[in-house]
Design an enzyme around this catalytic site. Structure first.
Site, PDB file in Angstrom:
ATOM      1  N   GLU A  90       4.730  -0.248  -0.173  1.00  0.00           N
ATOM      2  CA  GLU A  90       3.352  -0.663   0.173  1.00  0.00           C
ATOM      3  C   GLU A  90       3.263  -1.180   1.605  1.00  0.00           C
ATOM      4  O   GLU A  90       4.015  -2.082   2.003  1.00  0.00           O
ATOM      5  CB  GLU A  90       2.872  -1.745  -0.807  1.00  0.00           C
ATOM      6  CG  GLU A  90       1.419  -2.132  -0.567  1.00  0.00           C
ATOM      7  CD  GLU A  90       0.831  -3.009  -1.665  1.00  0.00           C
ATOM      8  OE1 GLU A  90       1.304  -2.950  -2.814  1.00  0.00           O
ATOM      9  OE2 GLU A  90      -0.111  -3.759  -1.356  1.00  0.00           O
ATOM     10  N   LYS A 268      -0.247 -10.531  -8.395  1.00  0.00           N
ATOM     11  CA  LYS A 268       0.280  -9.217  -8.006  1.00  0.00           C
ATOM     12  C   LYS A 268       0.708  -9.271  -6.542  1.00  0.00           C
ATOM     13  O   LYS A 268       1.740  -8.740  -6.149  1.00  0.00           O
ATOM     14  CB  LYS A 268      -0.780  -8.134  -8.239  1.00  0.00           C
ATOM     15  CG  LYS A 268      -0.281  -6.710  -8.019  1.00  0.00           C
ATOM     16  CD  LYS A 268      -0.358  -6.227  -6.584  1.00  0.00           C
ATOM     17  CE  LYS A 268       0.107  -4.792  -6.459  1.00  0.00           C
ATOM     18  NZ  LYS A 268       0.119  -4.329  -5.062  1.00  0.00           N
ATOM     19  N   ASP A 284      16.779  -6.873 -11.252  1.00  0.00           N
ATOM     20  CA  ASP A 284      15.895  -6.260 -12.238  1.00  0.00           C
ATOM     21  C   ASP A 284      14.451  -6.718 -11.981  1.00  0.00           C
ATOM     22  O   ASP A 284      14.064  -7.829 -12.347  1.00  0.00           O
ATOM     23  CB  ASP A 284      16.379  -6.691 -13.634  1.00  0.00           C
ATOM     24  CG  ASP A 284      15.592  -6.059 -14.767  1.00  0.00           C
ATOM     25  OD1 ASP A 284      14.462  -5.603 -14.530  1.00  0.00           O
ATOM     26  OD2 ASP A 284      16.117  -6.036 -15.893  1.00  0.00           O
ATOM     27  N   HIS A 382      -4.600  -3.533   6.648  1.00  0.00           N
ATOM     28  CA  HIS A 382      -4.047  -2.349   6.003  1.00  0.00           C
ATOM     29  C   HIS A 382      -4.267  -1.091   6.832  1.00  0.00           C
ATOM     30  O   HIS A 382      -3.516  -0.141   6.747  1.00  0.00           O
ATOM     31  CB  HIS A 382      -4.748  -2.113   4.652  1.00  0.00           C
ATOM     32  CG  HIS A 382      -4.087  -2.809   3.496  1.00  0.00           C
ATOM     33  ND1 HIS A 382      -2.793  -2.563   3.130  1.00  0.00           N
ATOM     34  CD2 HIS A 382      -4.551  -3.733   2.624  1.00  0.00           C
ATOM     35  CE1 HIS A 382      -2.490  -3.304   2.089  1.00  0.00           C
ATOM     36  NE2 HIS A 382      -3.535  -4.032   1.760  1.00  0.00           N
TER      37      HIS A 382
HETATM   38  C1  MEV Z   1      -2.486  -5.966  -2.671  1.00  0.00           C
HETATM   39  O1  MEV Z   1      -1.308  -5.286  -2.971  1.00  0.00           O
HETATM   40  C2  MEV Z   1      -2.330  -7.449  -2.954  1.00  0.00           C
HETATM   41  C3  MEV Z   1      -3.606  -8.278  -2.840  1.00  0.00           C
HETATM   42  O2  MEV Z   1      -4.636  -7.708  -3.658  1.00  0.00           O
HETATM   43  C4  MEV Z   1      -3.274  -9.670  -3.290  1.00  0.00           C
HETATM   44  C5  MEV Z   1      -4.460 -10.587  -3.440  1.00  0.00           C
HETATM   45  O3  MEV Z   1      -5.577 -10.104  -3.662  1.00  0.00           O
HETATM   46  O4  MEV Z   1      -4.232 -11.799  -3.381  1.00  0.00           O
HETATM   47  C6  MEV Z   1      -4.139  -8.270  -1.428  1.00  0.00           C
END
Ligand code: MEV
Length: 431
Positions: A90, A268, A284, A382
């Site tokens: 990513e 995430k 892992d 991004h």
């Molecule tokens: C993207 O991989 C992760 C984010 O969505 C985390 C977040 O929203 O805090 C940018």
């Protein structure tokens, strides 16, 4: 990738596939899927992972899948400067850690700690007539249990690990009362799955005998809440852009703490950093992810793994706490030469230190995501790398990739059809 000659009579029932060599398996797969020679050759090029080793690590190997390895700079943890290897597909993940670490570097960077290196193995017993009395019978056998467990792994014992405690819970399950024994084991520098699973299996017949019940599952718990890694950092206002940015980050944390829909995305982002280091060190990723998410839901409502607050003098304070079952010995960590190189880059000599470093990376990742979200938004950051990916997908090669990407970003439209048109113009073919 696939040729028009995809085998129409393909059949996935392939007897003895596992006994074939990787090259033989690849030939079968290529025939099945109609792969062209270039695709098959790419699969069989295992890069920095020896094909023979890959074939021993998992089943039915035909090749390997390479993931970029980036290095996060600027990290200072407990006064020590570190370079952090991160394996991720990513974009922006590595840059996010670099940026977060730079903005707290002069204020001392991160501090970290660990609750211990204890893993839990569970033994499930059902059809126990008197579960509460049976619980006491098991607890009364503590010395025998310790002897059985420690007898499983003399090597672990020689490194100062081994059985630490036994706990027994009576669960009220859909199938009636269930007696669940927890073995608490110090696995030191091992992730510990093999060690605790062996202990649970060895002890299970005794549990059946002492309880008069039937034993089914004997397996570790990934909710490794006796193995919590913690990290903390303070970001000075002048480094992060002032009070509004600080308040936006704190409010973003409040959002995640109040709402599972947001907390899932928030966590995430944390795992973007955590899993990248876990993977780079051959550990892992799924075990750590399962533990993190279960821990985030421990109150009954899924929430944030981090907390952001304002210090007495108005700076931004961030902290993280999550289970971190990682090891330095065993499995791919020991076998994979790239994992060994990553550990050498990190310079960690204990599983505890590795776990603490990973927690700090998770916090750094979260800081950057929240800062971007609370200010310019995530897309701006991004865009540059994403534009390069889109340029490549449109067919750009070499210098063309940067040139096409720059034009896409400048126009604020990062789309493959636009990239194709821009590429056509650059090549003078009109797209
Ligand atoms: C993207 O991989 C992760 C984010 O969505 C985390 C977040 O929203 O805090 C940018």
């Amino acid at each position: 990738m696939t040729s028009p000659t995809r085998n129409p009579a393909r059949n996935s029932r392939i007897s003895g596939f596992h006994k074939k060599s990787p090259a033989e398996r690849l030939a079968i797969v290529a025939d099945f899927a109609g792969l062209d020679a270039a695709s098959a050759a790419r699969l069989s090029d295992t890069g920095n992972l020896d094909l023979g080793l890959a074939d021993r690590l998992v089943e039915n190997v035909v090749g390997s899948m390479n993931i970029p390895l980036g290095i996060a700079t600027n990290m200072k943890i407990d006064g020590e400067d570190l370079l952090i290897p991160m394996a991720t597909e990513e974009s922006s993940v590595v840059a996010a850690v670099c940026n977060a670490a730079r903005q707290c570097y002069d204020a001392g960077g991160f501090t970290s700690s660990m609750s211990g290196t204890l893993m839990i193995a569970q033994i499930q017993a059902v059809e126990v007539a008197d579960p509460h009395a049976a619980r006491l019978r098991i607890l009364g056998r503590r010395d025998e249990i310790k002897a059985v467990c420690d007898g499983c792994d003399p090597v672990l014992l020689s490194f100062g690990g081994g059985f630490r405690d036994v706990e027994v819970r009576v669960l009220d399950s859909q199938g009636g009362p269930m007696l669940v024994t927890h073995l608490i084991v110090d696995t030191r520098d091992a992730m510990g799955a093999n060690a605790v699973n062996s202990m649970a299996e060895r002890l299970a017949p005794h549990i059946a005998e002492w309880t008069g019940g039937r034993v089914y599952l004997r397996i570790l718990s990934n909710l490794a809440d006796r193995r919590l890694a913690r990290a903390h950092a303070v970001w000075p206002l002048d480094q992060i852009g002032g009070e509004a940015v600080r308040d936006g980050i704190v409010s973003a944390y409040h959002f995640a703490a109040a709402d599972p829909y947001r907390a899932a995305t928030h966590n995430k982002g944390i795992m973007n950093g955590v899993s990248a280091v876990v993977l780079a060190t051959g550990n892992d990723t799924r075990a750590v992810e399962a533990g993190a998410h279960a821990y985030a839901a421990r109150s009954g409502q899924y929430g944030s793994l981090t907390r952001f607050e304002v210090t007495a003098d108005g700076q931004l304070s961030g902290s993280i706490e999550l289970p971190m079952a990682v090891g330095l010995i065993g499995g791919a960590t020991k076998a994979h030469p790239t994992a060994q190189a990553c550990l050498a880059i990190l310079g960690v000599t204990s599983a505890e230190r590795l776990a603490r470093v990973i927690a700090a990376v998770g916090l750094a990742q979260n800081f950057s995501a929240l800062k971007a979200l609370a200010t310019t938004g995530i897309q701006k950051g991004h865009m540059a790398l994403h534009a390069q990916n889109i340029a490549m997908m449109a067919g750009a090669v070499g210098d063309e990739i940067d040139r096409v990407a720059a034009i896409l970003v400048e126009r604020g439209t990062v789309r493959q059809d636009v990239a194709q048109a821009v590429l056509g113009d650059l090549r003078g073919t009109g797209g």
